[in-house]
Design an enzyme around this catalytic site. Structure first.
Site, mmCIF file in Angstrom:
data_model
loop_
_atom_site.group_PDB
_atom_site.id
_atom_site.type_symbol
_atom_site.label_atom_id
_atom_site.label_comp_id
_atom_site.label_asym_id
_atom_site.label_seq_id
_atom_site.Cartn_x
_atom_site.Cartn_y
_atom_site.Cartn_z
ATOM 1 N N ASP A 1 2.733 -10.922 -25.123
ATOM 2 C CA ASP A 1 2.888 -11.549 -26.435
ATOM 3 C C ASP A 1 4.087 -10.994 -27.200
ATOM 4 O O ASP A 1 4.694 -10.002 -26.793
ATOM 5 C CB ASP A 1 1.595 -11.384 -27.263
ATOM 6 C CG ASP A 1 1.050 -9.952 -27.249
ATOM 7 O OD1 ASP A 1 1.768 -9.040 -26.781
ATOM 8 O OD2 ASP A 1 -0.082 -9.749 -27.698
ATOM 9 N N ASN B 1 -11.608 -7.024 -32.728
ATOM 10 C CA ASN B 1 -12.400 -8.267 -32.786
ATOM 11 C C ASN B 1 -12.553 -8.913 -31.414
ATOM 12 O O ASN B 1 -12.948 -10.066 -31.317
ATOM 13 C CB ASN B 1 -11.751 -9.252 -33.776
ATOM 14 C CG ASN B 1 -10.354 -9.680 -33.346
ATOM 15 O OD1 ASN B 1 -9.855 -9.230 -32.296
ATOM 16 N ND2 ASN B 1 -9.708 -10.528 -34.122
ATOM 17 N N HIS C 1 -10.053 -9.545 -29.285
ATOM 18 C CA HIS C 1 -8.927 -10.346 -28.812
ATOM 19 C C HIS C 1 -8.237 -9.668 -27.629
ATOM 20 O O HIS C 1 -8.307 -8.456 -27.449
ATOM 21 C CB HIS C 1 -7.937 -10.690 -29.935
ATOM 22 C CG HIS C 1 -7.014 -9.607 -30.389
ATOM 23 N ND1 HIS C 1 -6.656 -9.436 -31.705
ATOM 24 C CD2 HIS C 1 -6.342 -8.630 -29.722
ATOM 25 C CE1 HIS C 1 -5.816 -8.432 -31.816
ATOM 26 N NE2 HIS C 1 -5.616 -7.916 -30.630
ATOM 27 N N GLU D 1 -6.892 -14.770 -30.359
ATOM 28 C CA GLU D 1 -7.906 -14.383 -31.329
ATOM 29 C C GLU D 1 -9.214 -15.128 -31.062
ATOM 30 O O GLU D 1 -9.229 -16.131 -30.326
ATOM 31 C CB GLU D 1 -7.408 -14.722 -32.747
ATOM 32 C CG GLU D 1 -6.106 -14.010 -33.148
ATOM 33 C CD GLU D 1 -6.305 -12.532 -33.521
ATOM 34 O OE1 GLU D 1 -7.344 -11.946 -33.167
ATOM 35 O OE2 GLU D 1 -5.405 -11.972 -34.167
HETATM 36 C C1 GLP Z 1 -2.410 -5.843 -30.544
HETATM 37 C C2 GLP Z 1 -1.881 -6.524 -29.261
HETATM 38 C C3 GLP Z 1 -2.892 -6.439 -28.145
HETATM 39 C C4 GLP Z 1 -3.512 -5.057 -28.160
HETATM 40 C C5 GLP Z 1 -4.376 -4.902 -29.375
HETATM 41 C C6 GLP Z 1 -4.917 -3.500 -29.576
HETATM 42 O O1 GLP Z 1 -2.326 -6.593 -31.689
HETATM 43 N N1 GLP Z 1 -1.396 -7.852 -29.401
HETATM 44 O O2 GLP Z 1 -2.256 -6.723 -26.917
HETATM 45 O O3 GLP Z 1 -4.332 -4.880 -27.019
HETATM 46 O O4 GLP Z 1 -3.753 -5.416 -30.528
HETATM 47 O O5 GLP Z 1 -3.942 -2.623 -30.016
HETATM 48 P P1 GLP Z 1 -4.060 -1.055 -29.892
HETATM 49 O O6 GLP Z 1 -3.892 -0.733 -28.441
HETATM 50 O O7 GLP Z 1 -2.945 -0.492 -30.721
HETATM 51 O O8 GLP Z 1 -5.410 -0.683 -30.385
#
Ligand code: GLP
Length: 240
Positions: free
Chosen positions: A66, A134, A136, A141
């Site tokens: 992404d 959440n 995702h 989402e």
């Molecule tokens: C982000 C990314 C995800 C990631 C998630 C958790 O927004 N788009 O790919 O897995 O949120 O992030 P973190 O690893 O910092 O907890």
């Protein structure tokens, strides 16, 4: 789903060993990569192994999950910069074979082109995922259709809140992103999901033990034949 519960440090080592095994057997493997704080220790371990000559990415190709929409090119919090800084500049992967969706070209044709490029490369051999509080994955989402391919999406308020730590204020956190879809992820031949810390415990419980529902995007992984979930003890707290 195979579930491995360990310390964050050991998880980085074990997941890195999975990459070693894959690339030993298939040096030109296609890697689906992720951003966020979760994969940082794994990326550091991959860099260490690469510098020690114990893994090579010289023939690999990568596709990131992404990218934020609306950040100026070169913004340090863009996922392209994140990947360059935390992985690509430390390993021998040719930059030309690293792909991150464009946050500038948000057209339907750019999304289709990203899907086509993944296919042309032979499909994803191993997709790495973190998980949002959440549930995702990528920026898919809750409510994202399981049949979705790469697309533009609005970020959930809780996702923007969680990611504001990387920006100077909530206002600076982009409201939209482009992300691989759920189907794109599910088409990968193998998937690794890493969950670290207490904030991920409920999302991981719903992913592993809950019903398969678009309200918890990661729950779709229950339907995939080759998923390894690595969780630290805090993230795994609600699994028994
Ligand atoms: C982000 C990314 C995800 C990631 C998630 C958790 O927004 N788009 O790919 O897995 O949120 O992030 P973190 O690893 O910092 O907890």
């Amino acid at each position: 789903m195979k579930i491995i519960i360990n310390t964050a440090e050991n998880i980085a080592r074990q997941a890195a060993a999975q990459y070693q095994e894959l690339l030993r057997g298939k040096p030109d493997a296609v890697l689906g990569l992720a951003t966020g704080s979760t994969p940082l220790a794994l990326y550091a371990e991959l860099a260490r192994l690469n510098q020690a000559g114990e893994i090579s990415f010289a023939r690999a190709t990568s596709f990131n999950l992404d990218e934020y929409i609306g950040l100026p090119k070169g913004h340090p919090e863009s996922y392209r910069c994140f990947m360059d800084r935390n992985l690509f500049s430390h390993i021998d992967i040719p930059l030309a074979r690293t792909h991150v969706p464009s946050g500038a070209d948000t057209s339907e044709s750019a999304a289709l082109a990203y899907e086509a490029e993944i296919e042309r490369a032979g499909g994803l051999d191993l997709q790495l995922l973190g998980i949002g509080d959440n549930g995702h994955i990528g920026f898919d989402e809750p409510g994202t259709p399981f049949g979705s391919c790469t697309h533009c999406t609005a970020l959930a308020a809780s996702t923007r809140e969680a990611n504001k730590r990387f920006f100077s204020s909530l206002d600076e956190v982009p409201t939209h992103a482009v992300t691989m879809g759920i189907r794109t992820v599910m088409n990968a031949r193998a998937i690794i999901l890493i969950a670290l810390g207490p904030n991920k415990a409920e999302a991981l419980r719903a992913t592993v033990l809950g019903e398969v529902t678009e309200n918890v995007p990661a729950s779709v992984l229950q339907l995939h034949p080759n998923v390894t979930i690595y969780a630290d003890y805090e993230a795994a707290a609600l699994l028994n």
